[in-house]
Design a protein around this motif. Sequence first.
Motif, PDB file in Angstrom:
ATOM      1  N   LYS A 156       0.827  -1.201   0.000  1.00 46.07           N
ATOM      2  CA  LYS A 156       0.000   0.000   0.000  1.00 46.07           C
ATOM      3  C   LYS A 156       0.865   1.255   0.000  1.00 46.07           C
ATOM      4  CE  LYS A 156      -3.921   2.147   2.386  1.00 46.07           C
ATOM      5  NZ  LYS A 156      -4.855   2.052   3.517  1.00 46.07           N
ATOM      6  N   GLY A 157       0.523   2.193  -0.878  1.00 46.85           N
ATOM      7  CA  GLY A 157       1.255   3.456  -0.945  1.00 46.85           C
ATOM      8  C   GLY A 157       2.439   3.441  -1.885  1.00 46.85           C
ATOM      9  N   THR A 158       2.688   2.300  -2.548  1.00 42.93           N
ATOM     10  CA  THR A 158       3.886   2.188  -3.395  1.00 42.93           C
ATOM     11  C   THR A 158       3.583   2.127  -4.889  1.00 42.93           C
ATOM     12  OG1 THR A 158       3.923  -0.257  -3.434  1.00 42.93           O
ATOM     13  CG2 THR A 158       4.971   0.840  -1.549  1.00 42.93           C
ATOM     14  N   LEU A 159       2.311   1.944  -5.280  1.00 42.56           N
ATOM     15  CA  LEU A 159       1.984   1.630  -6.674  1.00 42.56           C
ATOM     16  C   LEU A 159       2.372   2.747  -7.642  1.00 42.56           C
ATOM     17  CD1 LEU A 159       0.545  -0.668  -5.230  1.00 42.56           C
ATOM     18  CD2 LEU A 159      -1.372  -0.387  -6.799  1.00 42.56           C
ATOM     19  N   GLY A 160       2.332   3.981  -7.174  1.00 44.10           N
ATOM     20  CA  GLY A 160       2.659   5.096  -8.050  1.00 44.10           C
ATOM     21  C   GLY A 160       4.141   5.387  -8.165  1.00 44.10           C
ATOM     22  N   GLN A 161       4.955   4.595  -7.470  1.00 40.53           N
ATOM     23  CA  GLN A 161       6.398   4.879  -7.461  1.00 40.53           C
ATOM     24  C   GLN A 161       7.093   4.441  -8.748  1.00 40.53           C
ATOM     25  OE1 GLN A 161       8.080   3.174  -3.890  1.00 40.53           O
ATOM     26  NE2 GLN A 161       6.773   4.393  -2.528  1.00 40.53           N
ATOM     27  N   ILE A 213      -2.368   7.690 -10.483  1.00 36.95           N
ATOM     28  CA  ILE A 213      -1.214   7.779 -11.390  1.00 36.95           C
ATOM     29  C   ILE A 213      -1.630   8.571 -12.630  1.00 36.95           C
ATOM     30  CG2 ILE A 213       0.436   6.463 -12.794  1.00 36.95           C
ATOM     31  CD1 ILE A 213      -0.082   4.062 -10.873  1.00 36.95           C
ATOM     32  N   PRO A 214      -0.865   9.600 -13.036  1.00 34.69           N
ATOM     33  CA  PRO A 214      -1.216  10.360 -14.246  1.00 34.69           C
ATOM     34  C   PRO A 214      -1.367   9.428 -15.451  1.00 34.69           C
ATOM     35  CG  PRO A 214       0.527  11.468 -13.042  1.00 34.69           C
ATOM     36  CD  PRO A 214       0.327  10.150 -12.376  1.00 34.69           C
ATOM     37  N   THR A 215      -2.367   9.682 -16.266  1.00 33.35           N
ATOM     38  CA  THR A 215      -2.676   8.811 -17.408  1.00 33.35           C
ATOM     39  C   THR A 215      -1.483   8.636 -18.334  1.00 33.35           C
ATOM     40  OG1 THR A 215      -4.984   9.521 -17.291  1.00 33.35           O
ATOM     41  CG2 THR A 215      -4.277   8.441 -19.320  1.00 33.35           C
ATOM     42  N   ASP A 216      -0.778   9.720 -18.631  1.00 29.64           N
ATOM     43  CA  ASP A 216       0.381   9.637 -19.521  1.00 29.64           C
ATOM     44  C   ASP A 216       1.483   8.770 -18.931  1.00 29.64           C
ATOM     45  OD1 ASP A 216      -0.873  11.198 -21.362  1.00 29.64           O
ATOM     46  OD2 ASP A 216       0.097  13.071 -20.745  1.00 29.64           O
ATOM     47  N   THR A 217       1.662   8.883 -17.627  1.00 22.27           N
ATOM     48  CA  THR A 217       2.677   8.058 -16.940  1.00 22.27           C
ATOM     49  C   THR A 217       2.325   6.580 -17.055  1.00 22.27           C
ATOM     50  OG1 THR A 217       3.111   9.837 -15.364  1.00 22.27           O
ATOM     51  CG2 THR A 217       3.831   7.622 -14.734  1.00 22.27           C
ATOM     52  N   LEU A 218       1.041   6.282 -16.819  1.00 19.84           N
ATOM     53  CA  LEU A 218       0.584   4.892 -16.882  1.00 19.84           C
ATOM     54  C   LEU A 218       0.781   4.316 -18.287  1.00 19.84           C
ATOM     55  CD1 LEU A 218      -0.666   2.805 -14.975  1.00 19.84           C
ATOM     56  CD2 LEU A 218      -2.924   3.579 -15.698  1.00 19.84           C
ATOM     57  N   LYS A 219       0.451   5.090 -19.315  1.00 17.12           N
ATOM     58  CA  LYS A 219       0.649   4.636 -20.698  1.00 17.12           C
ATOM     59  C   LYS A 219       2.122   4.354 -20.992  1.00 17.12           C
ATOM     60  CE  LYS A 219      -3.388   6.850 -22.821  1.00 17.12           C
ATOM     61  NZ  LYS A 219      -3.853   7.925 -23.726  1.00 17.12           N
ATOM     62  N   GLN A 220       2.972   5.224 -20.490  1.00 14.63           N
ATOM     63  CA  GLN A 220       4.417   5.067 -20.702  1.00 14.63           C
ATOM     64  C   GLN A 220       4.925   3.796 -20.024  1.00 14.63           C
ATOM     65  OE1 GLN A 220       6.697   8.369 -19.233  1.00 14.63           O
ATOM     66  NE2 GLN A 220       8.522   7.836 -20.386  1.00 14.63           N
ATOM     67  N   TRP A 221       4.459   3.552 -18.814  1.00 18.55           N
ATOM     68  CA  TRP A 221       4.865   2.339 -18.090  1.00 18.55           C
ATOM     69  C   TRP A 221       4.444   1.082 -18.846  1.00 18.55           C
ATOM     70  CZ3 TRP A 221       3.345   3.491 -12.266  1.00 18.55           C
ATOM     71  CH2 TRP A 221       4.209   4.461 -11.757  1.00 18.55           C
ATOM     72  N   ILE A 222       3.210   1.094 -19.361  1.00 20.19           N
ATOM     73  CA  ILE A 222       2.694  -0.076 -20.089  1.00 20.19           C
ATOM     74  C   ILE A 222       3.545  -0.354 -21.332  1.00 20.19           C
ATOM     75  CG2 ILE A 222       0.727  -0.951 -21.432  1.00 20.19           C
ATOM     76  CD1 ILE A 222      -1.100   0.583 -19.433  1.00 20.19           C
ATOM     77  N   GLN A 223       3.980   0.697 -22.006  1.00 16.53           N
ATOM     78  CA  GLN A 223       4.818   0.548 -23.205  1.00 16.53           C
ATOM     79  C   GLN A 223       6.210   0.028 -22.867  1.00 16.53           C
ATOM     80  OE1 GLN A 223       4.718   4.455 -24.940  1.00 16.53           O
ATOM     81  NE2 GLN A 223       2.728   4.142 -25.937  1.00 16.53           N
ATOM     82  N   GLN A 224       6.734   0.446 -21.719  1.00 19.04           N
ATOM     83  CA  GLN A 224       8.118   0.130 -21.360  1.00 19.04           C
ATOM     84  C   GLN A 224       8.256  -1.187 -20.594  1.00 19.04           C
ATOM     85  OE1 GLN A 224       9.267   3.615 -19.174  1.00 19.04           O
ATOM     86  NE2 GLN A 224       9.612   4.862 -21.016  1.00 19.04           N
ATOM     87  N   ASP A 225       7.236  -1.556 -19.845  1.00 19.10           N
ATOM     88  CA  ASP A 225       7.315  -2.729 -18.971  1.00 19.10           C
ATOM     89  C   ASP A 225       6.524  -3.875 -19.601  1.00 19.10           C
ATOM     90  OD1 ASP A 225       6.892  -4.678 -16.932  1.00 19.10           O
ATOM     91  OD2 ASP A 225       7.246  -3.161 -15.393  1.00 19.10           O
TER      92      ASP A 225
END
Length: 602
Positions: A49-54, A121-133
């Motif tokens: 808990k509290g770590t997902l946005g890191q 989590i900002p939408t753009d950040t989430l999209k970037q993570w999905i592309q990279q991970d």
Amino acid sequence: MNKSKTLPKRSEVPAEHKWRLEDIYPTDAAWEEDLQKAKKLAEEIATKKGTLGQSSKHLHEALTLQDELLQTLDQVYVYARMRRDEDNANSKYQGLTDRATALSTQAYGAISYIQPEILAIPTDTLKQWIQQDEGLAHYRIMLDEITRFKPHTLSAEEEALLANMSEVASAPSKIFGMLNNADLKFPMITDENGEEVELTKGRYTHFMESKDRRVRKEAFEALYSTYGKFRNTIAASLTSSVKADVFYARTRKYPSALYSALFADNVDISVYDNLIATIREHLPLMHRYISLRKKALGVDELHMYDLYVPIVPEVDMKIPYDQAVQTIKEALHPLGEDYGKVLEEGFTGGWIDVHENEGKTSGAYSWGAYTTHPFVLMNYQDNVNNMFTLAHEMGHALHSYYSNKNQPYTYADYKIFVAEVASTVNEALLMNHLLETTNDKHQRMYLINYYLEQFRGTVFRQTMFAEFEKIVHAKEEAGEPLTADSLNEIYRELNVAYHGPEMVIDKEIELEWERIPHFYRHFYVYKYATGFSAATSLSKQILEEGQPAVERYLQFLKGGSSDFPLNLLKNAGVDMTSPEPIREALAVFKALIEELEQLMGQ
């Protein structure tokens, strides 16, 4: 099976007619191990808990852990509950079920932070993570679905406030439930044998099918005179429920309560409106069936209490379980070799618990865990209705089988919007097979009437309910008062429109809205009508096109929730944004009416 009047004990049921829950856990000790595993997983996931946005790594770890927890938890709960369903008096499995339920509450509490943290989590950040991970890319559909709700998600404080209001908001349903199920007492009536018996909701269905018209009329009037005494109370509970629907929709910034209800399945309002408009367009067919019913019963006036009595003389169609199995296999042959193999495995491989025994849960269902084959609970009686129920539940079971085999756990569970499609396809194919193979005129008439009643109850009646819901929510949203009198008037006008000029709309029927529990689960009933229509269209394609339609259908069964329900159906060959599937289903309804008219010499 034991032919005596008393039910057999569980130990007396032959092994070949019991499901094989050892396929989930070979022993209760193995179940215990998984219970402890799930406990540890719940404790572990709480520490995230509290770590997902890191970082994407933290989010991926939490989601993977959540899948493992929920998959284990499902298996633990399913096994305990189905063991209890074998014999509800077995205190050991009562205990296991209670422990699994308590763990479920604990586990869902432990993961409750995940969705809010994802939405933060900002939408753009989430999209970037999905592309990279690459690992996180597996969860793209799920994450897209969560973020789709972002415009309708409030601040953490506001969400907490709404969550705390949920019990208050559900009060109208609870109040209605207590009144309807516990406090309402109905009077005595005189049955077919001249004996005084207490009317109950369960007995009401039996009385509505009575050949004795006096009994039907007396039960009808007794039921609604009782509800009539509480018309203002039940109107207050229903309108309060409607107000809650509107409040939540407005608070979450949805255009309407209807839009809010359909948003979860990503279903456009046009689907709902198409259903009502298309059924309205084809109401002359319903009126034609009503006219046929009136002539068949030989009455000067057809009343609302004449709607459920069979219009075809009873046919003795005794169908033992083994015969039902064989008939279903033959009926589902058009679904191809692979489907047939899985179906055979289901019938012979310990999937089905066939017969009633002492303490066993009543009714029928299909259920199971992701890691094992599905299971089906039956309480089989040797009749046509139970054969259709078996085909229906095996439709659910094979839908789950194909979804589980072809989708990861994250996307294996299909949505409610499509849940009744596979089961109803099986029923439609079974009906087609029976009509093709019977040479007995009276059996054919009986089967056609059985099918017509399914159309009337599932397509026309549920659409009438759906229209009632739409009207009352729109009135609330427009600031118009909803009272017992206005609800009666709305419901009466709908009955006049749906049943037509040859039906006497008895004054009592305007109170029927009082006894429909589904009205407290807003905009749900339309799914029965759309599902039936989709299944009728699919079964027609399977029979007429053969292999191409079968392949499309099997892909639908394999889809789980990997796409939105409308897209899965469209790929299978049914576009529910169009009125065509409903029209196709009603064309079947029309052909059945025409044949029954001919057979009855009408």
